[in-house]
Enzyme design. Structure first.
Site, mmCIF file in Angstrom:
data_model
loop_
_atom_site.group_PDB
_atom_site.id
_atom_site.type_symbol
_atom_site.label_atom_id
_atom_site.label_comp_id
_atom_site.label_asym_id
_atom_site.label_seq_id
_atom_site.Cartn_x
_atom_site.Cartn_y
_atom_site.Cartn_z
ATOM 1 N N CYS A 291 0.848 -1.271 -0.101
ATOM 2 C CA CYS A 291 0.137 -0.054 -0.032
ATOM 3 C C CYS A 291 0.693 1.118 0.056
ATOM 4 C CB CYS A 291 -0.889 -0.021 1.544
ATOM 5 S SG CYS A 291 -2.121 -1.549 1.106
HETATM 6 N N1 LIG Z 1 -2.819 -6.373 1.749
HETATM 7 C C1 LIG Z 1 -2.996 -5.263 2.343
HETATM 8 O O1 LIG Z 1 -2.703 -5.127 3.779
HETATM 9 C C2 LIG Z 1 -4.088 -4.290 1.791
HETATM 10 C C3 LIG Z 1 -4.696 -3.482 2.740
HETATM 11 C C4 LIG Z 1 -5.595 -2.444 2.026
HETATM 12 C C5 LIG Z 1 -5.513 -2.584 0.568
HETATM 13 N N2 LIG Z 1 -5.093 -3.514 -0.129
HETATM 14 C C6 LIG Z 1 -5.650 -3.373 -1.613
HETATM 15 O O2 LIG Z 1 -6.446 -4.728 -1.843
HETATM 16 C C7 LIG Z 1 -6.024 -5.194 -2.966
HETATM 17 C C8 LIG Z 1 -5.793 -6.680 -3.064
HETATM 18 O O3 LIG Z 1 -4.407 -6.728 -2.168
HETATM 19 P P1 LIG Z 1 -4.114 -7.828 -1.625
HETATM 20 O O4 LIG Z 1 -2.831 -7.477 -0.733
HETATM 21 O O5 LIG Z 1 -4.959 -8.984 -1.226
HETATM 22 O O6 LIG Z 1 -3.266 -8.612 -2.959
HETATM 23 P P2 LIG Z 1 -2.675 -10.276 -3.081
HETATM 24 O O7 LIG Z 1 -1.656 -10.040 -4.099
HETATM 25 O O8 LIG Z 1 -2.409 -10.735 -1.940
HETATM 26 O O9 LIG Z 1 -4.016 -10.747 -3.677
HETATM 27 C C9 LIG Z 1 -4.827 -10.710 -4.672
HETATM 28 C C10 LIG Z 1 -5.044 -11.999 -5.372
HETATM 29 O O10 LIG Z 1 -5.960 -11.558 -6.650
HETATM 30 C C11 LIG Z 1 -5.653 -12.664 -7.503
HETATM 31 N N3 LIG Z 1 -6.148 -12.274 -9.019
HETATM 32 C C12 LIG Z 1 -5.258 -11.584 -9.728
HETATM 33 N N4 LIG Z 1 -6.163 -11.415 -10.913
HETATM 34 C C13 LIG Z 1 -7.228 -12.207 -10.676
HETATM 35 C C14 LIG Z 1 -8.342 -12.268 -11.509
HETATM 36 N N5 LIG Z 1 -8.468 -11.798 -12.871
HETATM 37 N N6 LIG Z 1 -9.260 -13.115 -11.169
HETATM 38 C C15 LIG Z 1 -9.349 -13.606 -9.885
HETATM 39 N N7 LIG Z 1 -8.208 -13.310 -8.953
HETATM 40 C C16 LIG Z 1 -7.148 -12.763 -9.447
HETATM 41 C C17 LIG Z 1 -4.113 -13.042 -7.210
HETATM 42 O O11 LIG Z 1 -4.030 -14.586 -7.643
HETATM 43 C C18 LIG Z 1 -4.117 -13.069 -5.697
HETATM 44 O O12 LIG Z 1 -4.475 -14.241 -5.147
HETATM 45 C C19 LIG Z 1 -5.034 -4.172 -3.807
HETATM 46 O O13 LIG Z 1 -5.609 -3.092 -4.437
HETATM 47 C C20 LIG Z 1 -4.196 -3.636 -2.353
HETATM 48 O O14 LIG Z 1 -3.753 -2.308 -2.789
HETATM 49 C C21 LIG Z 1 -4.394 -4.439 0.525
#
Ligand SMILES: NC(=O)c1ccc[n+]([C@@H]2O[C@H](COP(=O)([O-])OP(=O)(O)OC[C@H]3O[C@@H](n4cnc5c(N)ncnc54)[C@H](O)[C@@H]3O)[C@@H](O)[C@H]2O)c1
Length: 453
Positions: A291
């Site tokens: 983030c």
């Molecule tokens: N991790 C955090 O602490 C956090 C906190 C706040 C916001 N976010 C936001 O949340 C969002 C997700 O982050 P995250 O940390 O969970 O990411 P991540 O990489 O852990 O997980 C994302 C998942 O999406 C899957 N994916 C990708 N393309 C896909 C598709 N077309 N169809 C289905 N699945 C698909 C990936 O395989 C992966 O498992 C991002 O925008 C991030 O900025 C994350």
């Protein structure tokens, strides 16, 4: 249900009733650090949940009742499965869902610009399965305008029934509903329960807002409605930019304090005793995580469209990005004090996760620091209880194995980059020849071997 009551049901009232009765079928797309815990929260509240992911390994692990996230034990997945949680890569199952929540990655590309390919890819995959009455919520962090300018056009153009998103003043009922609701998780934070984190929600119209508020109100104690998806998108960016800028400020003041012979951690702790108007931020070896190092640049990119330069974001980025270089210099200087060169020195890096007590490597400053040390000829090893190996990522290719935490005297320098609670810092200082500490993990330990940087 009588014929007349069935006839009076609109897609809106039908979905609202299903949510209120916890019968709405929830799809979570993207089962990563955000999506999987969210899916489990809905399962706990009795909703039937299907998780979708393109990563076949993740799907098969969940199908077999396993987990790939350290803080989620396999027993939690098994309990969720017993309560109607399933995982699949088959998007055609979306037709049977009521609410679709998108939690896919939003990284930066090689030119430090927003990479929306995961959102557009997901939208294209959803569109053919869209039906009237679906609620689609985007949770991925992104610039204001993404939901309306990127997500909705793909959904409207790609669906087979020419459905439109429900907008204020629209005359037809047969559309789908869209909202944005940012994720606010703080990985590793054990003090605030997930359901106590208020959830911001911005719908495209009043109906979408009400549906999304009802959906999130079932798992969060407080929902904060805002006027539009763009307002919700901007809220998340403000939160992360606030952190990014304040961390840069304290990092800069650390560099000055070091020069002036002052201890910045002592100063931050003292300032934090002020009961109003001050929130402590702590210096470190550089920003990490998905983030804070990434999201602010989504806004600076979008701002250019409005002939606007986001100077705070750029300055903060400059300072934070320079911190791993400061760590490199500090290690070289500390070795120099011992009449040793960095070239050829054996350095053990403690911690590769981007922050303490979590199993997340993304954008970790450790990875940059390891590469910088290697470029200068140091022989680098690492230890991290959460990572038995570090292979290849988008920006690094290390192929290293976790070194055991014994025989610390063999290293010319032990460099603390991530202050995992698991480490016995007194023992580390006792056994090491030299300790460079970027996190004040050795606070309270007096030893000429410690260099805090
Ligand atoms: N991790 C955090 O602490 C956090 C906190 C706040 C916001 N976010 C936001 O949340 C969002 C997700 O982050 P995250 O940390 O969970 O990411 P991540 O990489 O852990 O997980 C994302 C998942 O999406 C899957 N994916 C990708 N393309 C896909 C598709 N077309 N169809 C289905 N699945 C698909 C990936 O395989 C992966 O498992 C991002 O925008 C991030 O900025 C994350």
């Amino acid at each position: 249900m009588t014929t007349s009551s069935a006839a009076s049901l609109t897609p809106f009232s039908e979905l609202k009733a299903r949510i209120d009765q916890r019968q709405a079928r929830v799809a979570v797309i993207g089962l990563g650090y955000v999506g999987l815990p969210l899916a489990l929260l809905y399962t706990e509240q009795g909703f039937p949940v299907t998780g979708f992911d393109v990563d076949a390994h993740k799907v098969s692990t969940l199908v077999q009742g396993g987990s790939y996230i350290f803080r989620i034990p396999a027993t939690e997945i098994q309990a969720a499965k017993a309560r109607r949680f399933s995982a699949t890569a088959d998007y055609s199952q979306l037709r049977e869902m009521d609410a679709i929540i998108i939690c896919v990655p939003t990284p930066l590309d090689a030119y430090h610009e927003p990479d929306l390919s995961y959102i557009t890819g997901t939208a294209k995959a959803i569109a053919p399965h869209l039906r009237a009455g679906h609620l689609v919520v985007l949770e991925s962090t992104t610039y204001p305008g993404t939901t309306e300018e990127v997500l909705i056009p793909i959904l409207e153009q790609g669906n087979l029934h020419r459905l439109k998103a429900s907008r204020s003043g629209a005359t037809t009922e047969a559309g789908f509903f869209v909202a944005f609701s940012p994720e606010r998780e703080d990985p590793g934070n054990q003090t605030v329960a997930r359901r106590d984190i208020p959830k911001v929600v911005g719908g495209l119209d009043e109906k979408a807002s009400q549906l999304a508020a009802a959906l999130y109100g079932s798992i969060f104690n407080r929902v904060v409605p805002v006027s539009s998806p763009a307002a919700a998108e901007m809220t998340k960016l403000l939160e992360n930019i606030y952190r990014c800028v304040n961390i840069a400020l304290v990092n800069e003041l650390k560099l000055l304090s070091l020069r002036m012979g002052l201890d910045i951690w002592e100063i931050v702790e003292a300032a934090a005793t002020k009961p109003f108007g001050f929130q402590p931020f702590y210096p470190g070896p550089g920003l990490g995580g998905h983030c804070i190092p990434v999201d602010p640049f989504y806004l600076s990119w979008k701002a250019k469209e409005w002939d606007f330069r986001t100077r705070f974001i750029e300055l903060a980025g400059e300072i934070n990005i320079s911190m791993p270089y400061h760590v490199l210099e500090s290690v070289a200087k500390a070795l120099n004090q011992q009449k040793k060169a960095l070239n050829g020195a054996k350095v053990l890096v403690l911690g590769v996760a981007y922050k303490k007590d979590i199993d997340d490597l993304r954008e970790s400053p450790s990875l940059v620091i390891i590469e910088l040390l290697q470029k200068e000829g140091a022989q680098v090893s690492y230890n991290d209880p959460y990572f038995p190996t570090v292979g290849r990522g988008r920006k690094y290719d290390l192929q290293m194995k976790c070194a055991p935490l014994d025989n610390l005297g063999q290293y010319d320098c032990v460099l603390i980059v991530t202050d995992h609670s698991h480490y016995d810092y007194a023992r580390i200082v006792r056994e090491a020849q030299l300790v460079v500490d970027t996190r004040n993990a050795t606070r309270g330990i007096q030893s000429p071997k410690i260099v805090r940087c």
